[in-house]
Design an enzyme around this catalytic site. Structure first.
Site, PDB file in Angstrom:
ATOM      1  CB  CYS A 144      -0.937   0.012   1.200  1.00 50.64           C
ATOM      2  SG  CYS A 144      -2.274  -1.172   1.041  1.00 50.64           S
TER       3      CYS A 144
HETATM    4  N1  COA Z   1     -20.245  -9.145   7.603  1.00 52.71           N
HETATM    5  C1  COA Z   1     -20.805  -9.227   8.834  1.00 52.71           C
HETATM    6  N2  COA Z   1     -20.084  -9.435   9.951  1.00 52.71           N
HETATM    7  C2  COA Z   1     -18.764  -9.608   9.814  1.00 52.71           C
HETATM    8  C3  COA Z   1     -18.117  -9.546   8.563  1.00 52.71           C
HETATM    9  C4  COA Z   1     -18.932  -9.324   7.429  1.00 52.71           C
HETATM   10  N3  COA Z   1     -18.426  -9.233   6.202  1.00 52.71           N
HETATM   11  N4  COA Z   1     -16.793  -9.741   8.737  1.00 52.71           N
HETATM   12  C5  COA Z   1     -16.602  -9.901  10.050  1.00 52.71           C
HETATM   13  N5  COA Z   1     -17.786  -9.839  10.722  1.00 52.71           N
HETATM   14  C6  COA Z   1     -18.026  -9.982  12.151  1.00 52.71           C
HETATM   15  C7  COA Z   1     -17.006 -10.893  12.786  1.00 52.71           C
HETATM   16  O1  COA Z   1     -17.443 -12.228  12.726  1.00 52.71           O
HETATM   17  C8  COA Z   1     -16.967 -10.376  14.219  1.00 52.71           C
HETATM   18  O2  COA Z   1     -18.056 -10.922  14.921  1.00 52.71           O
HETATM   19  P1  COA Z   1     -17.912 -11.299  16.504  1.00 52.71           P
HETATM   20  O3  COA Z   1     -17.613  -9.989  17.163  1.00 52.71           O
HETATM   21  O4  COA Z   1     -19.233 -11.858  16.793  1.00 52.71           O
HETATM   22  O5  COA Z   1     -16.752 -12.258  16.559  1.00 52.71           O
HETATM   23  C9  COA Z   1     -17.228  -8.879  14.077  1.00 52.71           C
HETATM   24  O6  COA Z   1     -17.860  -8.717  12.793  1.00 52.71           O
HETATM   25  C10 COA Z   1     -15.978  -8.051  14.135  1.00 52.71           C
HETATM   26  O7  COA Z   1     -15.008  -8.594  13.206  1.00 52.71           O
HETATM   27  P2  COA Z   1     -13.588  -7.996  12.998  1.00 52.71           P
HETATM   28  O8  COA Z   1     -12.910  -8.714  11.880  1.00 52.71           O
HETATM   29  O9  COA Z   1     -12.892  -7.933  14.303  1.00 52.71           O
HETATM   30  O10 COA Z   1     -13.986  -6.549  12.454  1.00 52.71           O
HETATM   31  P3  COA Z   1     -13.288  -5.143  12.622  1.00 52.71           P
HETATM   32  O11 COA Z   1     -14.227  -4.283  13.355  1.00 52.71           O
HETATM   33  O12 COA Z   1     -11.873  -5.257  13.089  1.00 52.71           O
HETATM   34  O13 COA Z   1     -13.255  -4.646  11.111  1.00 52.71           O
HETATM   35  C11 COA Z   1     -11.678  -4.449   9.300  1.00 52.71           C
HETATM   36  C12 COA Z   1     -12.565  -5.371  10.123  1.00 52.71           C
HETATM   37  C13 COA Z   1     -10.865  -5.294   8.354  1.00 52.71           C
HETATM   38  C14 COA Z   1     -12.579  -3.513   8.502  1.00 52.71           C
HETATM   39  C15 COA Z   1     -10.769  -3.631  10.225  1.00 52.71           C
HETATM   40  O14 COA Z   1     -10.109  -4.451  11.131  1.00 52.71           O
HETATM   41  C16 COA Z   1      -9.770  -2.821   9.455  1.00 52.71           C
HETATM   42  O15 COA Z   1     -10.074  -2.027   8.604  1.00 52.71           O
HETATM   43  N6  COA Z   1      -8.501  -2.958   9.773  1.00 52.71           N
HETATM   44  C17 COA Z   1      -7.496  -2.162   9.128  1.00 52.71           C
HETATM   45  C18 COA Z   1      -6.682  -2.967   8.227  1.00 52.71           C
HETATM   46  C19 COA Z   1      -6.858  -2.700   6.761  1.00 52.71           C
HETATM   47  O16 COA Z   1      -7.767  -2.072   6.288  1.00 52.71           O
HETATM   48  N7  COA Z   1      -5.925  -3.232   6.013  1.00 52.71           N
HETATM   49  C20 COA Z   1      -5.931  -3.166   4.599  1.00 52.71           C
HETATM   50  C21 COA Z   1      -4.542  -3.103   4.097  1.00 52.71           C
HETATM   51  S1  COA Z   1      -3.776  -1.554   4.520  1.00 52.71           S
END
Ligand code: COA
Length: 374
Positions: A157
């Site tokens: 990135c």
């Molecule tokens: N739809 C519905 N629910 C979902 C889902 C989807 N597509 N994907 C995950 N969930 C659920 C999970 O099962 C979890 O449920 P639980 O709390 O019951 O276990 C909950 O949502 C939270 O999941 P999590 O993966 O921890 O989500 P998050 O809030 O961390 O968001 C990202 C995920 C990826 C958006 C976030 O971590 C992020 O943006 N990180 C930055 C990294 C990034 O963007 N990197 C890209 C390269 S730079």
């Protein structure tokens, strides 16, 4: 004679195809239903966990993404395929990555009024190259009619900001007067569209940045006040695809040959690292962080950008101070901060100072402090 690097112009190519969250989730959930039906017996026997559906609400809340552009919508949305598809091109045809890079580059050249014959270098800086060699950059160079040199660089990135510093260093050293940093990002090829945790993250695009010696730049340009790069090894964002996969054919097609991440860890570790890097670099350059007129941040996640800009500016940034393009483009890897700069910089006044900043896999991060002239 001292050479001063500036940004003369930028270019953007946006694919026509758009996938909304609603369309994406409908396709993903159709795949989930199909998978669970096909594996009903193992699921009933407790041998396999059923796949869980995705949701539009989660995607928007977790990431700020509402839609993304892609090079090929139909196959990505087809639950039986869920990957990009297009006709394979012969070696005599322009390759697809070069094609979109050339489109963005042509726009940057036109906006600067620059004749390709006066460009010395092309850097293709992107998170994945479509082939090993010849370099994509050399194909782009050839298509544009540039007499000079080109090479590819991959810093995930952060590729574009690393490319800008590299180009700026060529200018500073007198090895080039005009260098194009082209970032064609066909991320739909390395996204696992069947992975619930990340299927919504990426989109396709191409950007170009023309970095030049102030001595030849158009009157309206952006002085590069300083650039800083940083890398810290992490496995939290990884993609194991590569030609050495042939050495392990039994695992060659598995999910970790696409983008995988520990999203939470990335969020927690990268936000403080990048905020600190920006504040430190502003200090080195004698710039008061709170005086920054605009932050063009990497576009991965709206929450990350909210936190980083708050730490830098000392208050919650509004859309004018830290514009987002995530809602329509999603994460376009190295191109994200350049799209934000391209679309949201014309209204700044001469003398305004801003920051282009990227961060991502590696970990890697890059800052480019710029000031508008004329
Ligand atoms: N739809 C519905 N629910 C979902 C889902 C989807 N597509 N994907 C995950 N969930 C659920 C999970 O099962 C979890 O449920 P639980 O709390 O019951 O276990 C909950 O949502 C939270 O999941 P999590 O993966 O921890 O989500 P998050 O809030 O961390 O968001 C990202 C995920 C990826 C958006 C976030 O971590 C992020 O943006 N990180 C930055 C990294 C990034 O963007 N990197 C890209 C390269 S730079």
């Amino acid at each position: 004679m001292t050479h001063r690097p500036v940004i003369s112009s930028t270019g953007l190519f946006t694919p026509d195809d758009v996938i909304t969250n609603e369309e994406l989730v409908a396709s993903f959930n159709a795949y989930v239903e199909r998978f669970n039906a096909e594996h009903a017996a193992e699921i009933a026997a407790g041998e396999l966990d059923p796949l869980q559906p995705s949701s539009v609400e989660f995607i928007e809340k977790a990431s700020g993404i509402k839609a993304r552009h892609v090079m090929a919508k139909e196959p990505v949305l087809d639950p039986a395929i869920m990957a990009p598809r297009w006709d394979e091109r012969s070696n005599d045809e322009l390759s697809i990555m070069a094609e979109i890079g050339v489109k963005a580059a042509r726009q940057a050249l036109e906006r600067a009024g620059r004749d390709p014959a006066d460009v010395d270098a092309v850097l293709c800086a992107a998170s994945n190259m479509q082939r090993a060699y010849p370099a994509m950059a050399i194909e782009i160079q050839n298509e544009l009619g540039i007499d000079g040199f080109g090479f590819d660089m991959n810093v995930a990135c952060s590729s574009a900001t690393f490319g800008i510093q590299t180009a700026a260093d060529y200018i500073r050293a007198g090895n080039a007067k005009s260098a194009l940093v082209v970032s064609p990002e066909i991320t739909s090829g390395h996204l696992n569209w069947r992975d619930r945790d990340s299927h919504f993250i990426f989109g396709d695009v191409a950007t170009a940045v023309l970095v030049e010696d102030a001595a030849i730049a158009p009157a309206e340009h952006w002085d590069i006040l300083g650039t800083k790069l940083k890398t810290v090894f992490s496995n939290n964002i990884r993609n194991n695809f590569g030609f050495l996969n042939r050495a392990h054919p039994e695992t060659a097609g598995t999910a970790d040959k696409l983008f995988v991440q520990e999203g939470r860890k990335v969020f927690k570790e990268v936000v403080p690292m990048v905020a600190q890097m920006i504040v430190d670099e502003a200090g080195r350059l004698g710039i008061e962080p709170q005086s920054l007129r605009r932050l063009w941040l990497h576009q991965a996640n709206a929450g990350m950008n909210r936190l980083i800009s708050h730490r830098v500016l000392g208050h919650e940034a509004n859309e004018d101070e830290s514009p987002t393009v995530l809602d329509t483009y999603a994460n376009t890897s190295s191109a994200g901060s350049i799209i934000a700069f391209h679309q949201h910089s014309e209204d700044l006044a001469p003398g305004d100072t801003g920051l282009i900043c990227s961060f991502g896999a590696g970990y890697s991060a890059g800052t480019v402090f710029v000031r508008k002239t004329a």
